[in-house]
Design an enzyme around this catalytic site. Structure first.
Site, PDB file in Angstrom:
ATOM      1  N   HIS A 197       0.885  -1.168   0.000  1.00  0.00           N
ATOM      2  CA  HIS A 197       0.000   0.000   0.000  1.00  0.00           C
ATOM      3  C   HIS A 197       0.924   1.219   0.000  1.00  0.00           C
ATOM      4  O   HIS A 197       1.191   1.804   1.055  1.00  0.00           O
ATOM      5  CB  HIS A 197      -0.924  -0.014   1.215  1.00  0.00           C
ATOM      6  CG  HIS A 197      -2.022  -1.046   1.116  1.00  0.00           C
ATOM      7  ND1 HIS A 197      -1.809  -2.380   1.354  1.00  0.00           N
ATOM      8  CD2 HIS A 197      -3.330  -0.920   0.788  1.00  0.00           C
ATOM      9  CE1 HIS A 197      -2.951  -3.045   1.181  1.00  0.00           C
ATOM     10  NE2 HIS A 197      -3.894  -2.179   0.842  1.00  0.00           N
ATOM     11  N   TRP A 218      -4.695   5.822  -0.203  1.00  0.00           N
ATOM     12  CA  TRP A 218      -6.106   6.170  -0.426  1.00  0.00           C
ATOM     13  C   TRP A 218      -6.294   7.674  -0.634  1.00  0.00           C
ATOM     14  O   TRP A 218      -7.373   8.118  -0.981  1.00  0.00           O
ATOM     15  CB  TRP A 218      -6.964   5.722   0.759  1.00  0.00           C
ATOM     16  CG  TRP A 218      -6.942   4.247   0.996  1.00  0.00           C
ATOM     17  CD1 TRP A 218      -7.827   3.340   0.483  1.00  0.00           C
ATOM     18  CD2 TRP A 218      -6.010   3.509   1.795  1.00  0.00           C
ATOM     19  NE1 TRP A 218      -7.481   2.080   0.917  1.00  0.00           N
ATOM     20  CE2 TRP A 218      -6.387   2.150   1.721  1.00  0.00           C
ATOM     21  CE3 TRP A 218      -4.898   3.851   2.558  1.00  0.00           C
ATOM     22  CZ2 TRP A 218      -5.692   1.134   2.380  1.00  0.00           C
ATOM     23  CZ3 TRP A 218      -4.194   2.850   3.214  1.00  0.00           C
ATOM     24  CH2 TRP A 218      -4.589   1.506   3.114  1.00  0.00           C
ATOM     25  N   GLU A 274      -5.572  -4.112  -6.966  1.00  0.00           N
ATOM     26  CA  GLU A 274      -6.917  -3.502  -7.012  1.00  0.00           C
ATOM     27  C   GLU A 274      -6.920  -2.231  -7.857  1.00  0.00           C
ATOM     28  O   GLU A 274      -7.412  -1.183  -7.439  1.00  0.00           O
ATOM     29  CB  GLU A 274      -7.415  -3.257  -5.580  1.00  0.00           C
ATOM     30  CG  GLU A 274      -7.490  -4.564  -4.796  1.00  0.00           C
ATOM     31  CD  GLU A 274      -7.852  -4.430  -3.327  1.00  0.00           C
ATOM     32  OE1 GLU A 274      -8.276  -3.347  -2.903  1.00  0.00           O
ATOM     33  OE2 GLU A 274      -7.696  -5.431  -2.602  1.00  0.00           O
ATOM     34  N   TRP A 326     -10.058   3.649  -5.431  1.00  0.00           N
ATOM     35  CA  TRP A 326      -9.726   4.048  -4.051  1.00  0.00           C
ATOM     36  C   TRP A 326      -8.232   4.277  -3.859  1.00  0.00           C
ATOM     37  O   TRP A 326      -7.837   4.931  -2.908  1.00  0.00           O
ATOM     38  CB  TRP A 326     -10.252   3.023  -3.045  1.00  0.00           C
ATOM     39  CG  TRP A 326     -10.048   1.580  -3.409  1.00  0.00           C
ATOM     40  CD1 TRP A 326      -8.993   0.806  -3.055  1.00  0.00           C
ATOM     41  CD2 TRP A 326     -10.927   0.743  -4.158  1.00  0.00           C
ATOM     42  NE1 TRP A 326      -9.152  -0.467  -3.551  1.00  0.00           N
ATOM     43  CE2 TRP A 326     -10.335  -0.542  -4.225  1.00  0.00           C
ATOM     44  CE3 TRP A 326     -12.167   0.936  -4.783  1.00  0.00           C
ATOM     45  CZ2 TRP A 326     -10.928  -1.614  -4.888  1.00  0.00           C
ATOM     46  CZ3 TRP A 326     -12.753  -0.134  -5.442  1.00  0.00           C
ATOM     47  CH2 TRP A 326     -12.140  -1.395  -5.495  1.00  0.00           C
ATOM     48  N   GLU A 385      -6.858 -12.072  -2.392  1.00  0.00           N
ATOM     49  CA  GLU A 385      -7.402 -11.451  -1.170  1.00  0.00           C
ATOM     50  C   GLU A 385      -8.899 -11.647  -1.131  1.00  0.00           C
ATOM     51  O   GLU A 385      -9.590 -11.398  -2.130  1.00  0.00           O
ATOM     52  CB  GLU A 385      -7.180  -9.934  -1.175  1.00  0.00           C
ATOM     53  CG  GLU A 385      -6.019  -9.443  -0.386  1.00  0.00           C
ATOM     54  CD  GLU A 385      -6.031  -7.918  -0.271  1.00  0.00           C
ATOM     55  OE1 GLU A 385      -7.000  -7.348   0.282  1.00  0.00           O
ATOM     56  OE2 GLU A 385      -5.072  -7.305  -0.736  1.00  0.00           O
ATOM     57  N   TRP A 394      -7.725 -11.557   4.865  1.00  0.00           N
ATOM     58  CA  TRP A 394      -6.989 -10.391   5.364  1.00  0.00           C
ATOM     59  C   TRP A 394      -6.729 -10.488   6.870  1.00  0.00           C
ATOM     60  O   TRP A 394      -6.941 -11.526   7.499  1.00  0.00           O
ATOM     61  CB  TRP A 394      -7.736  -9.110   4.936  1.00  0.00           C
ATOM     62  CG  TRP A 394      -6.827  -7.918   4.851  1.00  0.00           C
ATOM     63  CD1 TRP A 394      -6.937  -6.762   5.555  1.00  0.00           C
ATOM     64  CD2 TRP A 394      -5.664  -7.784   4.026  1.00  0.00           C
ATOM     65  NE1 TRP A 394      -5.907  -5.908   5.213  1.00  0.00           N
ATOM     66  CE2 TRP A 394      -5.114  -6.514   4.287  1.00  0.00           C
ATOM     67  CE3 TRP A 394      -5.013  -8.619   3.105  1.00  0.00           C
ATOM     68  CZ2 TRP A 394      -3.942  -6.050   3.658  1.00  0.00           C
ATOM     69  CZ3 TRP A 394      -3.851  -8.153   2.477  1.00  0.00           C
ATOM     70  CH2 TRP A 394      -3.340  -6.880   2.760  1.00  0.00           C
ATOM     71  N   ARG A 395      -6.271  -9.405   7.450  1.00  0.00           N
ATOM     72  CA  ARG A 395      -5.611  -9.440   8.750  1.00  0.00           C
ATOM     73  C   ARG A 395      -6.580  -9.446   9.942  1.00  0.00           C
ATOM     74  O   ARG A 395      -7.720  -8.991   9.826  1.00  0.00           O
ATOM     75  CB  ARG A 395      -4.655  -8.254   8.862  1.00  0.00           C
ATOM     76  CG  ARG A 395      -5.336  -6.886   8.879  1.00  0.00           C
ATOM     77  CD  ARG A 395      -4.353  -5.796   8.486  1.00  0.00           C
ATOM     78  NE  ARG A 395      -4.862  -4.464   8.814  1.00  0.00           N
ATOM     79  CZ  ARG A 395      -4.437  -3.752   9.851  1.00  0.00           C
ATOM     80  NH1 ARG A 395      -3.532  -4.217  10.657  1.00  0.00           N
ATOM     81  NH2 ARG A 395      -4.927  -2.540  10.070  1.00  0.00           N
ATOM     82  N   HIS A 431     -11.990  -5.435  13.189  1.00  0.00           N
ATOM     83  CA  HIS A 431     -11.451  -5.675  11.831  1.00  0.00           C
ATOM     84  C   HIS A 431     -10.665  -6.985  11.874  1.00  0.00           C
ATOM     85  O   HIS A 431      -9.503  -7.014  12.257  1.00  0.00           O
ATOM     86  CB  HIS A 431     -10.532  -4.488  11.467  1.00  0.00           C
ATOM     87  CG  HIS A 431      -9.982  -4.502  10.070  1.00  0.00           C
ATOM     88  ND1 HIS A 431     -10.718  -4.815   8.952  1.00  0.00           N
ATOM     89  CD2 HIS A 431      -8.726  -4.210   9.602  1.00  0.00           C
ATOM     90  CE1 HIS A 431      -9.945  -4.701   7.870  1.00  0.00           C
ATOM     91  NE2 HIS A 431      -8.731  -4.353   8.240  1.00  0.00           N
TER      92      HIS A 431
HETATM   93  C1  BMA Z   1      -6.583  -2.477   4.657  1.00  0.00           C
HETATM   94  C2  BMA Z   1      -6.918  -2.366   6.121  1.00  0.00           C
HETATM   95  C3  BMA Z   1      -6.053  -1.275   6.670  1.00  0.00           C
HETATM   96  C4  BMA Z   1      -4.580  -1.584   6.405  1.00  0.00           C
HETATM   97  C5  BMA Z   1      -4.348  -1.857   4.936  1.00  0.00           C
HETATM   98  C6  BMA Z   1      -2.928  -2.270   4.640  1.00  0.00           C
HETATM   99  O1  BMA Z   1      -7.413  -3.362   4.005  1.00  0.00           O
HETATM  100  O2  BMA Z   1      -6.652  -3.563   6.797  1.00  0.00           O
HETATM  101  O3  BMA Z   1      -6.291  -1.169   8.041  1.00  0.00           O
HETATM  102  O4  BMA Z   1      -3.776  -0.521   6.823  1.00  0.00           O
HETATM  103  O5  BMA Z   1      -5.223  -2.869   4.518  1.00  0.00           O
HETATM  104  O6  BMA Z   1      -2.569  -3.447   5.279  1.00  0.00           O
END
Ligand code: BMA
Length: 389
Positions: free
Chosen positions: A147, A158, A209, A214, A314, A349-350, A356
């Site tokens: 990112h 973003w 993406e 975005w 993802e 994802w995380r 989240h």
């Molecule tokens: C996004 C979210 C954010 C994060 C970004 C990069 O989808 O999880 O909180 O900073 O990914 O990992």
């Protein structure tokens, strides 16, 4: 004057002293020449050998992903070893392991904010290096997203203020600022080595993406041509200029396409890409499992034609708000047909915190559903992957 000198020298050439001296110089020059040739050959050999080792590691990863494709799907989780629900930085911890008894087979990492001490999600870059090494030692696969901040303003991915992608491309006024970021990336990739000094292969997934709007490299702020240049330049610079040789490259669109042609609108070319991916959360959110199946089918068809690896790069249901998402959504989709089964991996994802997260923790009501998903014969966690390799 000239003639006398010449005669004198010519005569001297046959004097015993000159002959001895000449012998010395001839031998010296010959040895020097041999030394150059030999060291050149040895140097050439060792760098060739080094290249072979590096390529071999990457090729092994490619082969192993190709071999499992169509039969099994690796399960992956972003930041799995770094933190989870209620913990951070406990070596060996993993929410997937807590839930199932085994680690994921694939580990996702993030390089946003490269150059700072910590990445965009608060993990020190030094720790990311050691998690990647740990994952590799455990026998898993590593994949890396980026990112990226916009190099000119350093605003996050973003933030769409004052974006001019052409200005960071070659010939643009801000190209140097972009190079600074790429140099940081290259430095990071060069650190990924085993204790024996062998490079650790990773799947790098830049500029993902790209059909949404975005990110600053998305549709609203970056033309298709500029995007393709951005992608190509990134890969060329890392591989050719900075000699980063441990990468497989993934092209990873979001779900905004509906045909092979629209999937490929920003495709940088076969020579730049090893993995064709899909990032799709939205179609699950709107309950359109049929669309996920169609899109994975498109990815799989193109991958087959181009002889590339296909992957569900993802996905997930944030906070697991969709009931039994793992078995009634994800597994359904992955088992829909031969094309969807062709994904080499699926990564969720995380697990940032209770607001989240994508993998349920011990107390979560969907823990059992997640376990059932992981128990499916097609879904592979780390132990099984190691057995199959
Ligand atoms: C996004 C979210 C954010 C994060 C970004 C990069 O989808 O999880 O909180 O900073 O990914 O990992």
């Amino acid at each position: 004057m000239k003639e006398t000198c010449f005669r004198k020298n010519a005569l001297n050439m046959f004097s015993p002293i000159w002959i001895v001296r000449r012998g010395f110089w001839v031998a010296f020059l010959r040895n020097l020449f041999l030394l150059f040739v030999l060291t050149g050959m040895i140097g050439g050999c060792s760098s060739k050998a080094r290249e072979n080792i590096i390529d071999k590691e990457v090729e092994n990863l490619r082969n192993s992903l190709n071999n499992i494709s169509g039969k099994y799907i690796l399960f992956g989780h972003q930041d799995d070893l770094a933190y989870g629900l209620g913990w951070k930085g406990i070596r060996g911890n993993s929410d997937v392991k807590s839930a199932t008894g085994d680690y994921p087979a694939l580990f996702g990492w993030e390089l946003g904010n490269i150059g700072d001490f910590e990445n965009i999600d608060g993990i020190p870059f030094d720790s990311i290096v050691s998690y990647i090494k740990l994952a590799h030692t455990l026998g898993g696969v590593n994949t890396i997203s980026w990112h990226a901040r916009y190099p000119v303003t350093n605003f996050n991915s973003w933030n769409l203020t004052d974006i001019d992608v052409q200005s960071i491309l070659p010939g643009g006024d801000n190209h140097g600022l972009f190079l600074e970021k790429l140099n940081l990336l290259a430095g990071f990739f060069h650190r990924l080595k085993t204790p024996e000094g062998k490079p650790i292969p990773v799947i790098f997934r830049p500029w993902h993406e790209m059909y949404g709007n975005w990110f600053w490299w998305g549709r609203s702020k970056c033309s298709d041509d500029d995007y393709i240049q951005l992608f190509r330049y990134t890969v060329d610079y890392l591989k050719n200029e900075k000699k980063v040789s441990n990468l497989l490259i993934a092209f990873s669109p979001d779900n905004r396409f509906n045909s092979e042609d629209t999937y490929l609108e920003r495709y940088p070319g076969d020579e730049y890409v090893d993995v064709l991916g899909l990032d799709d959360y939205g179609d699950f959110r709107s309950g359109r499992l049929d669309l996920v199946v169609i899109k994975l089918g498109i990815v799989s068809d193109i991958a087959k034609k181009k002889n590339k690896i296909a992957a569900f790069t993802e996905t997930g249901s944030d906070k697991l708000e969709i009931n039994n998402w793992y078995t009634s959504n994800l597994l359904q989709v992955l088992k829909a047909n031969d094309k969807t089964r062709n994904m080499a991996w699926v990564m969720v994802w995380r697990n940032r915190d209770s607001e989240h997260f994508y993998v349920p923790n011990g107390q979560h009501p969907q823990q059992e559903d997640f376990r059932l998903f992981c128990d499916d014969k097609m879904i592979i966690l780390l132990d099984e992957y190691k057995r199959l390799k």
